[in-house]
Design a protein around this motif. Structure first.
Motif, PDB file in Angstrom:
ATOM      1  N   GLU A 171       0.842  -1.213   0.000  1.00 19.41           N
ATOM      2  CA  GLU A 171       0.000   0.000   0.000  1.00 19.41           C
ATOM      3  C   GLU A 171       0.873   1.258   0.000  1.00 19.41           C
ATOM      4  O   GLU A 171       0.734   2.132   0.867  1.00 19.41           O
ATOM      5  CB  GLU A 171      -0.932  -0.001   1.220  1.00 19.41           C
ATOM      6  N   PRO A 172       1.779   1.401  -0.964  1.00 19.08           N
ATOM      7  CA  PRO A 172       2.753   2.499  -0.915  1.00 19.08           C
ATOM      8  C   PRO A 172       2.170   3.886  -1.107  1.00 19.08           C
ATOM      9  O   PRO A 172       2.795   4.872  -0.758  1.00 19.08           O
ATOM     10  CB  PRO A 172       3.718   2.154  -2.053  1.00 19.08           C
ATOM     11  N   THR A 173       0.954   3.973  -1.677  1.00 16.35           N
ATOM     12  CA  THR A 173       0.389   5.304  -1.961  1.00 16.35           C
ATOM     13  C   THR A 173      -0.673   5.728  -0.959  1.00 16.35           C
ATOM     14  O   THR A 173      -1.333   6.748  -1.151  1.00 16.35           O
ATOM     15  CB  THR A 173      -0.239   5.324  -3.371  1.00 16.35           C
ATOM     16  N   SER A 174      -0.829   4.956   0.115  1.00 17.01           N
ATOM     17  CA  SER A 174      -1.946   5.201   1.044  1.00 17.01           C
ATOM     18  C   SER A 174      -1.932   6.595   1.644  1.00 17.01           C
ATOM     19  O   SER A 174      -2.990   7.158   1.958  1.00 17.01           O
ATOM     20  CB  SER A 174      -1.946   4.156   2.161  1.00 17.01           C
ATOM     21  N   SER A 175      -0.750   7.189   1.827  1.00 15.53           N
ATOM     22  CA  SER A 175      -0.682   8.531   2.427  1.00 15.53           C
ATOM     23  C   SER A 175      -0.012   9.534   1.489  1.00 15.53           C
ATOM     24  O   SER A 175       0.511  10.546   1.937  1.00 15.53           O
ATOM     25  CB  SER A 175       0.067   8.471   3.761  1.00 15.53           C
ATOM     26  N   LEU A 176      -0.024   9.244   0.179  1.00 15.82           N
ATOM     27  CA  LEU A 176       0.588  10.140  -0.789  1.00 15.82           C
ATOM     28  C   LEU A 176      -0.472  10.939  -1.543  1.00 15.82           C
ATOM     29  O   LEU A 176      -1.585  10.458  -1.765  1.00 15.82           O
ATOM     30  CB  LEU A 176       1.423   9.353  -1.804  1.00 15.82           C
ATOM     31  N   THR A 181       2.235  10.414  -5.795  1.00 13.14           N
ATOM     32  CA  THR A 181       2.036   9.089  -6.373  1.00 13.14           C
ATOM     33  C   THR A 181       2.660   9.004  -7.757  1.00 13.14           C
ATOM     34  O   THR A 181       3.294   8.000  -8.113  1.00 13.14           O
ATOM     35  CB  THR A 181       0.532   8.753  -6.450  1.00 13.14           C
ATOM     36  N   ASP A 182       2.516  10.073  -8.547  1.00  9.03           N
ATOM     37  CA  ASP A 182       3.124  10.106  -9.884  1.00  9.03           C
ATOM     38  C   ASP A 182       4.644  10.000  -9.791  1.00  9.03           C
ATOM     39  O   ASP A 182       5.280   9.333 -10.616  1.00  9.03           O
ATOM     40  CB  ASP A 182       2.733  11.401 -10.603  1.00  9.03           C
ATOM     41  N   ILE A 183       5.233  10.650  -8.781  1.00 13.26           N
ATOM     42  CA  ILE A 183       6.686  10.584  -8.582  1.00 13.26           C
ATOM     43  C   ILE A 183       7.092   9.147  -8.256  1.00 13.26           C
ATOM     44  O   ILE A 183       8.067   8.617  -8.809  1.00 13.26           O
ATOM     45  CB  ILE A 183       7.131  11.539  -7.459  1.00 13.26           C
ATOM     46  N   LEU A 184       6.339   8.495  -7.360  1.00 10.54           N
ATOM     47  CA  LEU A 184       6.626   7.105  -6.993  1.00 10.54           C
ATOM     48  C   LEU A 184       6.516   6.192  -8.211  1.00 10.54           C
ATOM     49  O   LEU A 184       7.365   5.315  -8.425  1.00 10.54           O
ATOM     50  CB  LEU A 184       5.677   6.639  -5.894  1.00 10.54           C
ATOM     51  N   PHE A 185       5.503   6.407  -9.024  1.00 14.89           N
ATOM     52  CA  PHE A 185       5.330   5.575 -10.223  1.00 14.89           C
ATOM     53  C   PHE A 185       6.513   5.763 -11.182  1.00 14.89           C
ATOM     54  O   PHE A 185       6.923   4.820 -11.854  1.00 14.89           O
ATOM     55  CB  PHE A 185       4.018   5.924 -10.922  1.00 14.89           C
ATOM     56  N   GLY A 186       7.046   6.981 -11.232  1.00 16.68           N
ATOM     57  CA  GLY A 186       8.231   7.223 -12.059  1.00 16.68           C
ATOM     58  C   GLY A 186       9.416   6.398 -11.584  1.00 16.68           C
ATOM     59  O   GLY A 186      10.168   5.836 -12.390  1.00 16.68           O
ATOM     60  N   ILE A 187       9.572   6.319 -10.262  1.00 13.01           N
ATOM     61  CA  ILE A 187      10.655   5.513  -9.678  1.00 13.01           C
ATOM     62  C   ILE A 187      10.447   4.028 -10.000  1.00 13.01           C
ATOM     63  O   ILE A 187      11.383   3.317 -10.365  1.00 13.01           O
ATOM     64  CB  ILE A 187      10.714   5.723  -8.154  1.00 13.01           C
ATOM     65  N   ILE A 188       9.200   3.563  -9.882  1.00  8.97           N
ATOM     66  CA  ILE A 188       8.895   2.162 -10.171  1.00  8.97           C
ATOM     67  C   ILE A 188       9.239   1.828 -11.620  1.00  8.97           C
ATOM     68  O   ILE A 188       9.812   0.773 -11.914  1.00  8.97           O
ATOM     69  CB  ILE A 188       7.411   1.866  -9.874  1.00  8.97           C
ATOM     70  N   ARG A 189       8.922   2.733 -12.534  1.00 10.33           N
ATOM     71  CA  ARG A 189       9.237   2.489 -13.946  1.00 10.33           C
ATOM     72  C   ARG A 189      10.745   2.399 -14.174  1.00 10.33           C
ATOM     73  O   ARG A 189      11.217   1.569 -14.967  1.00 10.33           O
ATOM     74  CB  ARG A 189       8.613   3.585 -14.812  1.00 10.33           C
ATOM     75  N   ILE A 208      -3.453   0.080 -10.058  1.00  8.79           N
ATOM     76  CA  ILE A 208      -3.020  -1.211 -10.585  1.00  8.79           C
ATOM     77  C   ILE A 208      -2.985  -1.176 -12.109  1.00  8.79           C
ATOM     78  O   ILE A 208      -2.035  -1.645 -12.746  1.00  8.79           O
ATOM     79  CB  ILE A 208      -3.952  -2.329 -10.075  1.00  8.79           C
ATOM     80  N   PHE A 209      -4.001  -0.569 -12.715  1.00  7.88           N
ATOM     81  CA  PHE A 209      -4.040  -0.479 -14.172  1.00  7.88           C
ATOM     82  C   PHE A 209      -3.016   0.529 -14.696  1.00  7.88           C
ATOM     83  O   PHE A 209      -2.576   0.431 -15.839  1.00  7.88           O
ATOM     84  CB  PHE A 209      -5.446  -0.108 -14.642  1.00  7.88           C
ATOM     85  N   ALA A 210      -2.619   1.476 -13.858  1.00  8.36           N
ATOM     86  CA  ALA A 210      -1.674   2.501 -14.298  1.00  8.36           C
ATOM     87  C   ALA A 210      -0.229   2.025 -14.291  1.00  8.36           C
ATOM     88  O   ALA A 210       0.575   2.492 -15.104  1.00  8.36           O
ATOM     89  CB  ALA A 210      -1.816   3.742 -13.408  1.00  8.36           C
ATOM     90  N   ILE A 211       0.127   1.087 -13.410  1.00  9.03           N
ATOM     91  CA  ILE A 211       1.552   0.819 -13.189  1.00  9.03           C
ATOM     92  C   ILE A 211       1.955  -0.656 -13.302  1.00  9.03           C
ATOM     93  O   ILE A 211       3.123  -0.958 -13.473  1.00  9.03           O
ATOM     94  CB  ILE A 211       1.995   1.369 -11.797  1.00  9.03           C
ATOM     95  N   THR A 212       1.015  -1.609 -13.234  1.00  3.93           N
ATOM     96  CA  THR A 212       1.409  -3.016 -13.153  1.00  3.93           C
ATOM     97  C   THR A 212       1.304  -3.743 -14.493  1.00  3.93           C
ATOM     98  O   THR A 212       0.581  -3.331 -15.396  1.00  3.93           O
ATOM     99  CB  THR A 212       0.580  -3.780 -12.100  1.00  3.93           C
ATOM    100  N   ASP A 213       2.038  -4.853 -14.586  1.00  3.99           N
ATOM    101  CA  ASP A 213       2.043  -5.687 -15.792  1.00  3.99           C
ATOM    102  C   ASP A 213       1.062  -6.855 -15.672  1.00  3.99           C
ATOM    103  O   ASP A 213       0.399  -7.215 -16.640  1.00  3.99           O
ATOM    104  CB  ASP A 213       3.449  -6.253 -16.035  1.00  3.99           C
ATOM    105  N   GLU A 214       1.018  -7.453 -14.489  1.00  2.02           N
ATOM    106  CA  GLU A 214       0.108  -8.561 -14.242  1.00  2.02           C
ATOM    107  C   GLU A 214      -0.504  -8.419 -12.851  1.00  2.02           C
ATOM    108  O   GLU A 214       0.014  -7.690 -12.002  1.00  2.02           O
ATOM    109  CB  GLU A 214       0.828  -9.912 -14.352  1.00  2.02           C
ATOM    110  N   VAL A 215      -1.594  -9.144 -12.646  1.00  6.02           N
ATOM    111  CA  VAL A 215      -2.305  -9.117 -11.365  1.00  6.02           C
ATOM    112  C   VAL A 215      -2.448 -10.540 -10.845  1.00  6.02           C
ATOM    113  O   VAL A 215      -2.941 -11.421 -11.559  1.00  6.02           O
ATOM    114  CB  VAL A 215      -3.710  -8.495 -11.510  1.00  6.02           C
ATOM    115  N   ALA A 216      -1.988 -10.776  -9.608  1.00  6.34           N
ATOM    116  CA  ALA A 216      -2.189 -12.055  -8.934  1.00  6.34           C
ATOM    117  C   ALA A 216      -3.218 -11.835  -7.830  1.00  6.34           C
ATOM    118  O   ALA A 216      -3.113 -10.881  -7.063  1.00  6.34           O
ATOM    119  CB  ALA A 216      -0.877 -12.575  -8.355  1.00  6.34           C
TER     120      ALA A 216
END
Length: 265
Positions: A171-176, A181-189, A208-216
């Motif tokens: 839950e990394p964006t819970s308090s962002l 959140t956009d900055i964090l997603f940039g780091i993830i990429r 999930i749809f913005a940043i992930t490749d697959e969903v488990a």
């Protein structure tokens, strides 16, 4: 996502019991280098328990874990970190009364001998790590002066200091904010481009749809499916999470309107 289809991590048949509770029942999870994998499920589905098994907090009762095809035994969190697995919890562990470099290398201080801390080397290495996550802040800055998003970046930098191959974000964006959140997603990429695998735990389907490749998906401690993010819908994920169609979640019943019970003027 990386073209490599050799898994960096395989969790096979993971079972975990607590007194009176079967928390995980033969759960499977496969993660590939350079992949951002969403791990979703309702509260109590077993997501945190599975990640605590991976990070060495809990010991599994049955199953096996393989790193790069080789069976491993993760006896404690330190062993997990040494294997290249890092977890960033929802409650950040950054200490406000220490500076950035001290937080990153807490318990692993760089030393010029077996006694003296080499602060110059520690700050130099911290600077390199901050550059990797795109945080332009002096490493001598006290953590208490940082925003929540900046503290999140410190946690990522700390994970990179272990040369992590897998980073779990709970839950990394819970308090962002949205911008943070956009900055964090940039780091993830950026991490994905370098071949680092990310396990992204979130209840926010839009992210999930913005940043992930697959969903488990986990449901009641059992593996309930796996989908390519681009090829599924929110309804597909929710149906797998709860075990029924979305239309069945809320009963549509007409209720008569009764007498006024509160009136405010």
């Amino acid at each position: 996502m990386s073209n490599s289809r050799i898994p960096i991590l395989e969790m096979r048949g993971i079972t975990k019991r607590f007194p009176g509770v079967l928390a995980l029942d033969h759960v499977d999870l496969t993660v590939y280098p350079g992949q951002v994998l969403a791990l979703v499920g309702e509260n109590g589905a077993g997501k945190s328990t599975l990640m605590k098994v991976l990070s060495g907090v809990h010991q599994m009762d049955e199953g096996e874990i393989l790193m790069e095809g080789k069976p491993v035994k993760i006896e404690n969190p330190l062993a997990s970190q040494m294997m290249g697995i890092s977890i960033i919890y929802q409650e950040l562990s950054v200490l406000d009364n220490m500076n950035i470099a001290e937080n990153i290398f807490l318990g692993r201080e760089k030393r010029s001998s077996h006694v003296f801390v080499d602060k110059k080397k520690m700050h130099a290495e911290a600077r390199k790590l901050l550059d990797e996550v795109g945080l332009d802040v002096d490493t001598h800055t006290m953590a208490g002066e940082l925003s929540t998003a900046q503290k999140q970046m410190i946690e990522v930098a700390k994970a990179l200091s272990f040369n992590s191959k897998i980073i779990i974000m709970d839950e990394p964006t819970s308090s962002l904010t949205e911008t943070e959140t956009d900055i964090l997603f940039g780091i993830i990429r950026k991490l994905r481009e370098k071949g680092v695998a990310i396990v992204f735990i979130s209840h926010k389907l839009a992210e999930i749809f913005a940043i992930t490749d697959e969903v488990a998906i986990l449901r009641d401690g059992v593996s309930a499916g796996r989908m390519v993010t681009e090829g599924c819908t929110e309804n597909d994920i929710i149906k797998a999470m709860v075990g029924r169609d979305v239309d069945d979640l809320y009963a549509k019943q007409a209720a008569p309107i009764g007498d006024v019970v509160l009136e405010v003027k």
